[in-house]
Motif scaffolding. Structure first.
Motif, PDB file in Angstrom:
ATOM      1  N   LYS A   1       0.833  -1.193   0.000  1.00 34.76           N
ATOM      2  CA  LYS A   1       0.000   0.000   0.000  1.00 34.76           C
ATOM      3  C   LYS A   1       0.876   1.255   0.000  1.00 34.76           C
ATOM      4  O   LYS A   1       0.640   2.185  -0.772  1.00 34.76           O
ATOM      5  CB  LYS A   1      -0.889  -0.024   1.246  1.00 34.76           C
ATOM      6  N   GLU A   2       1.912   1.255   0.858  1.00 36.72           N
ATOM      7  CA  GLU A   2       2.791   2.418   0.930  1.00 36.72           C
ATOM      8  C   GLU A   2       3.463   2.710  -0.410  1.00 36.72           C
ATOM      9  O   GLU A   2       3.527   3.846  -0.858  1.00 36.72           O
ATOM     10  CB  GLU A   2       3.890   2.189   1.984  1.00 36.72           C
ATOM     11  N   ILE A   3       3.960   1.623  -1.034  1.00 37.55           N
ATOM     12  CA  ILE A   3       4.676   1.796  -2.305  1.00 37.55           C
ATOM     13  C   ILE A   3       3.724   2.335  -3.372  1.00 37.55           C
ATOM     14  O   ILE A   3       4.066   3.254  -4.124  1.00 37.55           O
ATOM     15  CB  ILE A   3       5.283   0.450  -2.774  1.00 37.55           C
ATOM     16  N   LEU A   4       2.516   1.788  -3.413  1.00 35.09           N
ATOM     17  CA  LEU A   4       1.565   2.236  -4.432  1.00 35.09           C
ATOM     18  C   LEU A   4       1.179   3.698  -4.225  1.00 35.09           C
ATOM     19  O   LEU A   4       1.094   4.473  -5.182  1.00 35.09           O
ATOM     20  CB  LEU A   4       0.310   1.347  -4.404  1.00 35.09           C
ATOM     21  N   GLU A   5       0.994   4.091  -2.957  1.00 34.65           N
ATOM     22  CA  GLU A   5       0.667   5.492  -2.681  1.00 34.65           C
ATOM     23  C   GLU A   5       1.817   6.396  -3.077  1.00 34.65           C
ATOM     24  O   GLU A   5       1.626   7.478  -3.641  1.00 34.65           O
ATOM     25  CB  GLU A   5       0.317   5.671  -1.199  1.00 34.65           C
ATOM     26  N   LEU A   6       3.038   5.926  -2.788  1.00 36.48           N
ATOM     27  CA  LEU A   6       4.228   6.688  -3.172  1.00 36.48           C
ATOM     28  C   LEU A   6       4.269   6.874  -4.690  1.00 36.48           C
ATOM     29  O   LEU A   6       4.508   7.975  -5.198  1.00 36.48           O
ATOM     30  CB  LEU A   6       5.476   5.940  -2.699  1.00 36.48           C
TER      31      LEU A   6
ATOM     32  N   GLY B   1      -7.525  -5.360  -7.614  1.00 38.86           N
ATOM     33  CA  GLY B   1      -7.812  -4.232  -6.738  1.00 38.86           C
ATOM     34  C   GLY B   1      -6.847  -3.091  -6.964  1.00 38.86           C
ATOM     35  O   GLY B   1      -7.229  -1.929  -7.082  1.00 38.86           O
ATOM     36  N   VAL B   2      -5.562  -3.423  -7.067  1.00 42.56           N
ATOM     37  CA  VAL B   2      -4.510  -2.439  -7.293  1.00 42.56           C
ATOM     38  C   VAL B   2      -4.798  -1.661  -8.576  1.00 42.56           C
ATOM     39  O   VAL B   2      -4.713  -0.435  -8.636  1.00 42.56           O
ATOM     40  CB  VAL B   2      -3.146  -3.155  -7.399  1.00 42.56           C
ATOM     41  N   VAL B   3      -5.176  -2.393  -9.614  1.00 41.93           N
ATOM     42  CA  VAL B   3      -5.364  -1.801 -10.926  1.00 41.93           C
ATOM     43  C   VAL B   3      -6.638  -0.951 -10.957  1.00 41.93           C
ATOM     44  O   VAL B   3      -6.666   0.155 -11.483  1.00 41.93           O
ATOM     45  CB  VAL B   3      -5.416  -2.925 -11.980  1.00 41.93           C
TER      46      VAL B   3
END
Lengths: 274, 259
Positions: free
Chosen positions: B187-192, B212-214
């Motif tokens: 989650k942190e990496i994706l938000e970054l 979900g990520v996509v």
């Protein structure tokens, strides 16, 4: 690290120090004691390792002999590593048909008997220690090349190499900066084992009279000199013989020890076996 | 900005041939995010790697990859080097294996920065430290001199992101950037990545098998199956009213929490 690796390390270290320092003292390994010609003296306080058939001190000649052996080891392995690394790295990295061709040439060269090749060259040219080193170096790089090639082949498929490419780094830099350092471990181990082999070949040549020429001392020609005195003065044969054995064995032990130290996978295997 | 037409990839070996990508086409305009989903072996990574021509020599690639008006498939290696990194950045799945284990992070980042600018080594080091700070590595001035194995996987991925951003690419291809990380780090990496995409105004191709990520961050989603794009559309269309059977299976495979 096991005891024999430590022993090898200390033994080779001591030998190297002695070999490097001995010329700074005023000893002459070719000095003949005329009163003792033909009557080799057994080891005593005056001559720790005894004297040979011309009254020369065997300890001193042994140390001078180690200079020859170590020099042959270093120089010929240096030559063989230079050639082997260049051939192995290029062959592995370029791959394809070039690699196939180079490997077949290697197979052919490996089939040549090194010792006989050296014998022929030494007979045709003036026997000299320089020739011995060059010929050993030029005929023993194939193993190094194979090792390095194998390592390069496996490294160039790694993700970080693709990642380097994805950053636009030039192929040449990927090869020399990012791949070649990974081949260092097998090179170090191969160097240790190669030195043992080179020292053995030099001793054989000197023993046959085609290496270091008298009156200069080498372990091989000291062995040859001892032949006529085997019954009366066995120390003349034993001392250089033991030195050759210890040195070659130590280099092998040290090579094995370094291999275990540098390759974590090898260490795991070793733990399972013992 | 990026237009792919009939991209086809085949792997040849002595015994067999594998048709990994079967003539896919898609377009990506500036600032957009395209999500590519599909199971392992569906050709997601292969099709993306072939944009940068990073596939091994056993691959036969045909079709057209138009990037800013030029067909990358026809470009020379030398020209590709100017595109790689500087124009299209690539982030790999396993960050630890994407960094060379024998060099420090500083060494690899400075090398990358110097390659794409005229910065001196000192300037490049300063820039690298700033970037590490931006991707939230604590105490970057000290940590930059550590080796990759001294960082956690999540931190390695942050470093890879920082290194890729140092070249200021226009398009970022993220090849399952969070697949090897645990959920919170993910989650942190994706938000970054979301915030940096905004800041650097990049387009992005996000490859993932996590729907979900996509769904949350893509303008368009392509569903790949056995080397083909079976369905393409906005996340709303794809997840709201999936047409293909395979897309339905994928959506059904998302774990649902019931109490």
């Amino acid at each position: 690290m096991t005891g024999k690796v430590w022993f090898s390390f200390i033994y080779l270290g001591g030998l190297t120090v002695l070999a490097l320092l001995v010329p700074f003292f005023n000893f002459d390994p070719t000095q003949i004691d005329e009163s003792l010609i033909g009557r080799p003296q057994a080891p005593s306080f005056a001559h720790w390792f005894g004297t040979d058939e011309l009254g020369r001190d065997i300890l001193l000649r042994s140390i001078y002999g180690s200079r020859i052996s170590l020099m042959v080891g270093f120089v010929s392995v240096g030559i063989s590593i230079c050639i082997g690394v260049i051939v192995g790295v290029l062959s592995g990295f370029i791959g394809g048909r070039v690699d196939f061709l180079v490997m077949r040439v290697l197979d052919t060269l490996m089939a040549l008997p090194t010792l006989f090749l050296i014998l022929i060259i030494q007979v045709m040219l003036e026997p000299s220690i320089f020739n011995v080193m060059v010929v050993i170096g030029v005929t023993s790089w194939m193993g190094v090349a194979r090792l390095v090639r194998a390592e390069v082949l496996s490294m160039k498929e790694r993700v970080f190499v693709t990642a380097c490419r994805a950053r636009g780094i030039v192929e040449r830099k990927i090869l020399f900066k990012h791949i070649v350092p990974h081949t260092l471990n097998p090179i170090i181990v191969a160097a240790m084992l190669g030195m043992g082999g080179a020292i053995l070949i030099e001793s054989v040549l000197s023993f046959l009279g085609l290496g270091v020429q008298p009156p200069h001392a080498s372990w091989g020609n000291m062995l040859e000199n001892s032949l006529g005195y085997l019954r009366d003065a066995p120390w003349m044969a034993l001392i250089p013989g033991v030195l050759i054995t210890l040195t070659v064995l130590s280099l092998n032990f040290l090579g094995d020890g370094l291999w275990l130290l540098l390759d974590p996978k090898a260490r795991e295997r070793d733990v399972i076996h013992t | 900005m990026l237009s792919i037409r009939n991209l086809d990839v085949e792997f040849h070996s002595d015994q067999s041939r594998v048709h990994a990508v079967k003539g896919i086409s898609y377009e990506l305009s500036e600032g957009q995010t395209l999500g590519i989903v599909g199971e392992s072996g569906s050709g997601k990574s292969v099709s993306s790697l072939s944009i940068l021509k990073l596939l091994p020599s056993t691959a036969r690639v045909s079709g057209e990859v138009f990037w800013k008006g030029t067909d990358l498939i026809k470009e020379t290696e030398a020209a590709m080097r100017l595109v790689r990194g500087a124009q299209i950045g690539y982030i790999f799945q396993n960050p630890l294996s994407a960094l060379n284990p024998v060099f420090t992070v500083a060494n690899q980042m400075v090398e990358t920065i110097c390659l794409h600018s005229d910065a001196t080594k000192e300037e490049a080091l300063e820039e690298a430290i700033e970037l590490l700070d931006k991707v939230k590595i604590e105490n970057p001035r000290k940590r930059i001199h550590d080796y990759p194995h001294q960082f956690s996987l999540g931190m390695c991925q942050r470093i890879m992101i920082a290194m890729t951003l140092s070249m200021k690419p226009d398009l970022l291809i993220a090849d399952e950037p969070t697949a090897s990380l645990d959920v919170t780090t993910q989650k942190e990496i994706l938000e970054l990545m979301d915030s940096l995409k905004e800041e650097y105004q990049m387009s992005m191709i996000l490859i993932s098998h996590d729907l979900g990520v996509v769904a949350e961050r893509c303008d368009e989603v392509a569903v790949m199956y056995l080397g083909e794009i079976v369905e393409m559309g906005t996340p709303k269309d794809i997840f709201g009213s999936p047409k293909e059977a395979y897309t339905k299976i994928l959506i059904d495979a998302i774990p649902k929490i019931r109490f």
